[in-house]
Design a protein around this motif. Structure first.
Motif, PDB file in Angstrom:
ATOM      1  N   MET C  31       0.908  -1.029  -0.012  1.00 57.58           N
ATOM      2  CA  MET C  31      -0.108   0.010  -0.125  1.00 57.58           C
ATOM      3  C   MET C  31       0.934   1.293  -0.216  1.00 57.58           C
ATOM      4  SD  MET C  31      -3.243   0.883   2.616  1.00 57.58           S
ATOM      5  CE  MET C  31      -2.367   2.003   3.721  1.00 57.58           C
ATOM      6  N   MET C  32       1.947   1.176   0.701  1.00 63.86           N
ATOM      7  CA  MET C  32       2.844   2.324   0.687  1.00 63.86           C
ATOM      8  C   MET C  32       3.500   2.619  -0.514  1.00 63.86           C
ATOM      9  SD  MET C  32       4.642   1.798   4.493  1.00 63.86           S
ATOM     10  CE  MET C  32       5.776   3.073   4.398  1.00 63.86           C
ATOM     11  N   LEU C  33       3.615   1.505  -1.456  1.00 65.34           N
ATOM     12  CA  LEU C  33       4.419   1.707  -2.418  1.00 65.34           C
ATOM     13  C   LEU C  33       3.598   2.567  -3.411  1.00 65.34           C
ATOM     14  CD1 LEU C  33       6.808   0.636  -3.830  1.00 65.34           C
ATOM     15  CD2 LEU C  33       5.324  -1.360  -4.911  1.00 65.34           C
ATOM     16  N   MET C  34       2.226   2.541  -3.162  1.00 66.10           N
ATOM     17  CA  MET C  34       1.239   3.288  -4.231  1.00 66.10           C
ATOM     18  C   MET C  34       1.495   4.951  -4.134  1.00 66.10           C
ATOM     19  SD  MET C  34      -0.393   0.839  -5.422  1.00 66.10           S
ATOM     20  CE  MET C  34      -1.864   1.476  -6.258  1.00 66.10           C
ATOM     21  N   TYR C  40       5.731   9.394  -8.569  1.00 61.54           N
ATOM     22  CA  TYR C  40       6.437   9.206  -9.930  1.00 61.54           C
ATOM     23  C   TYR C  40       5.606   9.532 -11.214  1.00 61.54           C
ATOM     24  CZ  TYR C  40       8.035   6.681 -14.254  1.00 61.54           C
ATOM     25  OH  TYR C  40       8.559   6.435 -15.340  1.00 61.54           O
ATOM     26  N   PHE C  41       4.404   9.190 -11.053  1.00 64.68           N
ATOM     27  CA  PHE C  41       3.358   9.846 -12.216  1.00 64.68           C
ATOM     28  C   PHE C  41       3.187  11.061 -12.200  1.00 64.68           C
ATOM     29  CE2 PHE C  41       1.788   5.348 -12.698  1.00 64.68           C
ATOM     30  CZ  PHE C  41       2.223   5.046 -14.046  1.00 64.68           C
ATOM     31  N   ARG C  42       3.009  11.949 -10.803  1.00 61.71           N
ATOM     32  CA  ARG C  42       2.916  13.258 -11.046  1.00 61.71           C
ATOM     33  C   ARG C  42       3.973  14.139 -11.471  1.00 61.71           C
ATOM     34  NH1 ARG C  42      -1.614  15.191  -8.751  1.00 61.71           N
ATOM     35  NH2 ARG C  42      -2.370  14.332  -6.757  1.00 61.71           N
ATOM     36  N   MET C  43       5.378  13.597 -11.334  1.00 67.38           N
ATOM     37  CA  MET C  43       6.614  14.226 -11.949  1.00 67.38           C
ATOM     38  C   MET C  43       6.516  13.845 -13.195  1.00 67.38           C
ATOM     39  SD  MET C  43       9.346  14.007  -8.683  1.00 67.38           S
ATOM     40  CE  MET C  43       8.655  12.551  -7.751  1.00 67.38           C
ATOM     41  N   THR C  44       6.425  12.571 -13.691  1.00 65.92           N
ATOM     42  CA  THR C  44       6.676  12.403 -15.082  1.00 65.92           C
ATOM     43  C   THR C  44       5.527  12.959 -15.944  1.00 65.92           C
ATOM     44  OG1 THR C  44       5.688  10.128 -14.838  1.00 65.92           O
ATOM     45  CG2 THR C  44       7.902  10.208 -14.729  1.00 65.92           C
ATOM     46  N   TYR C  66       0.540  23.502 -14.572  1.00 65.18           N
ATOM     47  CA  TYR C  66       0.724  21.928 -14.164  1.00 65.18           C
ATOM     48  C   TYR C  66       0.003  21.748 -13.054  1.00 65.18           C
ATOM     49  CZ  TYR C  66       5.403  22.684 -17.243  1.00 65.18           C
ATOM     50  OH  TYR C  66       6.020  22.843 -18.104  1.00 65.18           O
ATOM     51  N   LEU C  67      -0.807  22.594 -12.605  1.00 64.21           N
ATOM     52  CA  LEU C  67      -1.648  22.329 -11.828  1.00 64.21           C
ATOM     53  C   LEU C  67      -3.212  21.579 -12.344  1.00 64.21           C
ATOM     54  CD1 LEU C  67      -1.596  25.378  -9.401  1.00 64.21           C
ATOM     55  CD2 LEU C  67      -0.654  23.287  -9.143  1.00 64.21           C
ATOM     56  N   ARG C  68      -3.236  20.333 -12.631  1.00 61.84           N
ATOM     57  CA  ARG C  68      -3.974  19.773 -13.315  1.00 61.84           C
ATOM     58  C   ARG C  68      -4.013  18.271 -12.907  1.00 61.84           C
ATOM     59  NH1 ARG C  68      -1.537  16.922 -17.622  1.00 61.84           N
ATOM     60  NH2 ARG C  68       0.641  17.132 -17.596  1.00 61.84           N
ATOM     61  N   THR C  69      -5.151  17.670 -13.515  1.00 61.85           N
ATOM     62  CA  THR C  69      -5.473  16.265 -12.987  1.00 61.85           C
ATOM     63  C   THR C  69      -4.918  15.440 -14.195  1.00 61.85           C
ATOM     64  OG1 THR C  69      -7.726  16.144 -13.931  1.00 61.85           O
ATOM     65  CG2 THR C  69      -7.313  16.460 -11.447  1.00 61.85           C
ATOM     66  N   ASP C  70      -4.247  14.166 -14.056  1.00 61.99           N
ATOM     67  CA  ASP C  70      -3.827  13.493 -15.260  1.00 61.99           C
ATOM     68  C   ASP C  70      -4.496  12.140 -15.099  1.00 61.99           C
ATOM     69  OD1 ASP C  70      -1.496  12.725 -17.169  1.00 61.99           O
ATOM     70  OD2 ASP C  70      -1.526  11.053 -15.413  1.00 61.99           O
ATOM     71  N   PRO C  71      -4.940  11.506 -15.947  1.00 65.94           N
ATOM     72  CA  PRO C  71      -5.486  10.148 -15.898  1.00 65.94           C
ATOM     73  C   PRO C  71      -4.865   9.041 -15.246  1.00 65.94           C
ATOM     74  CG  PRO C  71      -5.892  10.782 -18.060  1.00 65.94           C
ATOM     75  CD  PRO C  71      -5.052  11.869 -17.314  1.00 65.94           C
ATOM     76  N   ASP C  72      -3.704   9.042 -15.458  1.00 62.34           N
ATOM     77  CA  ASP C  72      -2.624   7.916 -14.758  1.00 62.34           C
ATOM     78  C   ASP C  72      -2.565   8.276 -13.328  1.00 62.34           C
ATOM     79  OD1 ASP C  72      -2.260   6.623 -17.207  1.00 62.34           O
ATOM     80  OD2 ASP C  72      -0.762   7.800 -17.694  1.00 62.34           O
ATOM     81  N   VAL C  73      -2.266   9.405 -13.058  1.00 60.49           N
ATOM     82  CA  VAL C  73      -2.096   9.808 -11.550  1.00 60.49           C
ATOM     83  C   VAL C  73      -3.535   9.532 -10.777  1.00 60.49           C
ATOM     84  CG1 VAL C  73      -1.924  11.760  -9.996  1.00 60.49           C
ATOM     85  CG2 VAL C  73      -0.679  11.708 -11.973  1.00 60.49           C
ATOM     86  N   GLU C  74      -4.708   9.851 -11.422  1.00 55.12           N
ATOM     87  CA  GLU C  74      -5.997   9.503 -10.857  1.00 55.12           C
ATOM     88  C   GLU C  74      -6.340   8.013 -10.598  1.00 55.12           C
ATOM     89  OE1 GLU C  74      -7.785  12.111  -9.336  1.00 55.12           O
ATOM     90  OE2 GLU C  74      -5.828  13.087  -9.903  1.00 55.12           O
ATOM     91  N   ARG C  75      -5.776   7.372 -11.659  1.00 57.08           N
ATOM     92  CA  ARG C  75      -5.888   5.774 -11.587  1.00 57.08           C
ATOM     93  C   ARG C  75      -5.157   5.357 -10.306  1.00 57.08           C
ATOM     94  NH1 ARG C  75      -7.445   1.421 -14.789  1.00 57.08           N
ATOM     95  NH2 ARG C  75      -8.092   2.884 -16.267  1.00 57.08           N
ATOM     96  N   VAL C  76      -3.923   5.716 -10.071  1.00 60.15           N
ATOM     97  CA  VAL C  76      -3.180   5.260  -9.018  1.00 60.15           C
ATOM     98  C   VAL C  76      -3.716   5.524  -7.682  1.00 60.15           C
ATOM     99  CG1 VAL C  76      -0.714   5.081  -7.893  1.00 60.15           C
ATOM    100  CG2 VAL C  76      -0.902   5.597 -10.429  1.00 60.15           C
ATOM    101  N   ARG C  77      -4.082   6.829  -7.723  1.00 62.48           N
ATOM    102  CA  ARG C  77      -5.032   7.516  -6.685  1.00 62.48           C
ATOM    103  C   ARG C  77      -6.171   6.706  -6.069  1.00 62.48           C
ATOM    104  NH1 ARG C  77      -6.745  12.488  -6.439  1.00 62.48           N
ATOM    105  NH2 ARG C  77      -6.851  12.550  -4.180  1.00 62.48           N
ATOM    106  N   ARG C  78      -6.911   5.979  -7.016  1.00 60.42           N
ATOM    107  CA  ARG C  78      -8.002   5.089  -6.890  1.00 60.42           C
ATOM    108  C   ARG C  78      -7.462   3.798  -6.347  1.00 60.42           C
ATOM    109  NH1 ARG C  78      -9.610   7.349 -11.642  1.00 60.42           N
ATOM    110  NH2 ARG C  78      -9.200   5.732 -12.947  1.00 60.42           N
ATOM    111  N   GLY C  79      -6.608   3.332  -6.985  1.00 60.95           N
ATOM    112  CA  GLY C  79      -6.055   2.092  -6.424  1.00 60.95           C
ATOM    113  C   GLY C  79      -5.517   2.173  -4.966  1.00 60.95           C
ATOM    114  N   HIS C  80      -4.975   3.375  -4.838  1.00 59.95           N
ATOM    115  CA  HIS C  80      -4.666   3.691  -3.154  1.00 59.95           C
ATOM    116  C   HIS C  80      -5.388   3.553  -2.311  1.00 59.95           C
ATOM    117  CE1 HIS C  80      -1.213   5.936  -0.653  1.00 59.95           C
ATOM    118  NE2 HIS C  80      -1.791   4.943  -0.007  1.00 59.95           N
ATOM    119  N   LEU C  81      -6.722   4.413  -2.769  1.00 58.10           N
ATOM    120  CA  LEU C  81      -7.973   4.323  -1.749  1.00 58.10           C
ATOM    121  C   LEU C  81      -8.712   3.125  -1.491  1.00 58.10           C
ATOM    122  CD1 LEU C  81      -9.601   6.440  -0.216  1.00 58.10           C
ATOM    123  CD2 LEU C  81     -11.003   6.906  -2.072  1.00 58.10           C
TER     124      LEU C  81
END
Lengths: 159, 159, 159
Positions: C31-34, C40-44, C66-81
């Protein structure tokens, strides 16, 4: 090794610990129920967030229209997050409280009121009840957790 | 049953376990504080998410305008979620670490640094401090948890 | 105090408890790895949410984009939640289950399947796999937790 197992079993044989185990399992199961309610609303409202979840509705635009937010889905999700925010402290502080040697009567009072408050909070959120229904049920669970934290800190404080 | 209770009490009498109980209660109370800060910002910024929460502001359009997001509210909510993501691992891994027989001095060092890092993280998020203030405070708490996980796995590994 | 420490150590010496400690630490580390994957996705993808996080990209409009949402970032965040929603119940119910005196073989079966299901869920979410890959891996972890809750309630019920 049967001697060690006996000692472990003594923990679960202790009445206060059994009460903690019972009510913690109840509130965690209640929290888990929120996942099923979310899935139910996502499917009946046809409101999904992942493209792969709408693939069975066809390809392209016909499936894309189901990638949307729905007020009922969002409401359940907020209730679920509120559970996490309040049941996690209960899980940790409640365990330490159960190990701090409270009276059985006092401990049961804490656990029962907390579980009742969180179940009431879920109904207040999902129906929804007019305020201050949800606010009060939240505050009762919050106050119970603070009360247990006070007992833990006065019993175990080691900074 | 007093014999069993005595054994339970021995757990809370152990210095390492008392330190775990103390710092876990502190970080969980700190996390709970985020709920109050969120409520404070929602009320002062008049930014709500549930229609029933704005009913006291009148009916129809006059209340509807308070159903909106506010940058300060969202900032506190992100801090709260970050607490959940980091304090839940501490709760679980810290408990197992406390039971894995660490030196009292080493255990206190882990617990104190973690609690300090999470409190610093909250200030860094809410003020907000310029980066890398928040990133560093997050990383310190993360590293402490990894260090405890390493001790747990080297002591207790049973796959 | 060495006597007390010995008793504590007996808990971590119990095979079922060691298995719980091992698999809980593994799923919490996963879970912490998320958090790292999100960073990583926020920066890349250069997709941030806090203005102070984009300050290194310059001032004003050049950083604001750069203050925006990105589909990959949001996907990881959903997995984390989703991890939080499912690993928190495992943390609490699993601990009580481990203390309820299950057979070592049965306990290991529960812990291994849960950990495998959550790791599979992460891959299913992040790749992403077509459904019902993610749904099934979620359901398996959910069912294991229900099974442990059943054992806890039948062993320890004290209402």
């Amino acid at each position: 090794r049967s001697g060690e197992m006996a000692k472990l079993t003594q923990l679960i044989d202790n009445d206060v610990f059994r009460a903690y185990a019972t009510y913690t399992t109840i509130v965690l199961l209640k929290m888990m129920l929120m996942s099923l309610v979310t899935a139910y609303f996502r499917m009946t409202r046809k409101a999904f967030v992942n493209p792969e979840d709408t693939a069975s509705f066809g390809k392209g635009e016909s499936a894309k229209k189901y990638l949307r937010t729905d007020p009922d889905v969002e409401r359940v999700r907020r209730g679920h997050l509120n559970d996490l925010e309040n049941i996690v402290p209960f899980l940790g502080i409640g365990l330490l409280y159960a190990l701090s040697g409270p009276e059985l009567y006092t401990a049961l009072l804490h656990f029962r009121i907390f579980a009742g408050a969180r179940i009431a909070h879920t109904f207040a959120y999902l129906i929804p009840l007019p305020q201050p229904g949800r606010a009060l049920s939240w505050a009762v669970g919050y106050a119970v957790t603070i009360s247990m934290a006070y007992k833990v800190l006065t019993t175990a404080l080691y900074l």
